[in-house]
Design an enzyme around this catalytic site. Structure first.
Site, PDB file in Angstrom:
ATOM      1  N   ASP A  52     -47.241  70.482 125.938  1.00 21.78           N
ATOM      2  CA  ASP A  52     -46.095  70.915 125.148  1.00 21.78           C
ATOM      3  C   ASP A  52     -44.894  71.132 126.066  1.00 21.78           C
ATOM      4  O   ASP A  52     -45.044  71.479 127.245  1.00 21.78           O
ATOM      5  CB  ASP A  52     -46.396  72.228 124.424  1.00 21.78           C
ATOM      6  CG  ASP A  52     -47.430  72.067 123.323  1.00 21.78           C
ATOM      7  OD1 ASP A  52     -47.728  70.920 122.943  1.00 21.78           O
ATOM      8  OD2 ASP A  52     -47.941  73.104 122.859  1.00 21.78           O
ATOM      9  N   GLN A  53     -43.713  70.971 125.521  1.00 26.09           N
ATOM     10  CA  GLN A  53     -42.487  71.177 126.292  1.00 26.09           C
ATOM     11  C   GLN A  53     -42.461  72.552 126.953  1.00 26.09           C
ATOM     12  O   GLN A  53     -41.998  72.699 128.080  1.00 26.09           O
ATOM     13  CB  GLN A  53     -41.277  70.995 125.385  1.00 26.09           C
ATOM     14  CG  GLN A  53     -39.939  71.117 126.114  1.00 26.09           C
ATOM     15  CD  GLN A  53     -38.754  70.836 125.200  1.00 26.09           C
ATOM     16  OE1 GLN A  53     -38.900  70.723 123.989  1.00 26.09           O
ATOM     17  NE2 GLN A  53     -37.570  70.720 125.774  1.00 26.09           N
TER      18      GLN A  53
END
Length: 204
Positions: A52-53
């Protein structure tokens, strides 16, 4: 500057900073990502998995289509060992356990995911307490995703009443960053067959 943990003709192991996308986003302004930065120096690098970012830590990249397929197969067959560290809100009771809740995309609110006992895909997370805050404000946990669903660790911990610190998407109070880090990665080298293992200390 992206930190390289390992490089050879078959693969790279790198450190993803929090806040950087793993792959390009849908919008034109979201094209800066880890794989694009790596391809500027290593044009044959291809994505094998994602973080995930908001998550930092270890990522594996293949060099070429054949090696991408071989490494992707290890992920599909659950032969890749992944471990994360997280700081979660509150005091987690018990020392270790499992969370098995099926997950599905919450389409009207994507990228948010949700628990759906009827339509969700099976998801299993193993957790273990590493440390507790004396004031009971937080608990440090080791997390092992047996399955690899999107936002699995974040939603499983939130569903247990202990969202990851900084993860406002799943009900946590705001913080400078989401306190989730991919700290260990183990796999078999697709060419030599050697067991590969990497560690990255938690930055929080």
């Amino acid at each position: 500057m992206i930190e390289l943990h390992y490089i050879d003709d078959a693969l790279l192991v790198v450190e993803k900073p929090a806040g950087l996308l793993s792959v390009p986003g849908r919008l034109p302004e979201n094209q800066d990502c880890l794989v694009a930065r790596l391809q500027a120096s290593f044009p044959d690098v291809l994505t094998v998995h994602r973080l995930d970012q908001v998550t930092s830590g270890l990522m594996l990249y293949a060099r070429g289509r054949q090696l991408q397929a071989a490494l992707s197969m290890q992920f599909e067959q659950r032969r890749v060992h992944k471990r994360y560290e997280a700081l979660v809100e509150g005091r987690v009771e018990g020392e270790a356990g499992e969370i098995a809740l099926p997950l599905i995309c919450d389409w009207p609110n994507r990228p948010r995911q949700m628990v759906d006992l009827e339509r969700g895909k099976p998801a299993l997370t193993r957790w273990r307490v590493l440390a507790r805050d004396a004031g009971q404000a937080w608990t440090r946990v080791a997390l092992e995703p047996v399955t690899g669903r999107s936002h699995q660790l974040r939603l499983h911990m939130a569903s247990a009443g202990h969202p990851i610190i900084g993860d406002c998407l799943y009900g946590a109070a705001p913080a400078p960053r989401v306190q989730l880090h991919a700290c260990r990665l183990g796999f078999v080298h697709p060419v030599s067959g050697a067991e590969m293992a990497f560690a990255s200390p938690s930055p929080f």
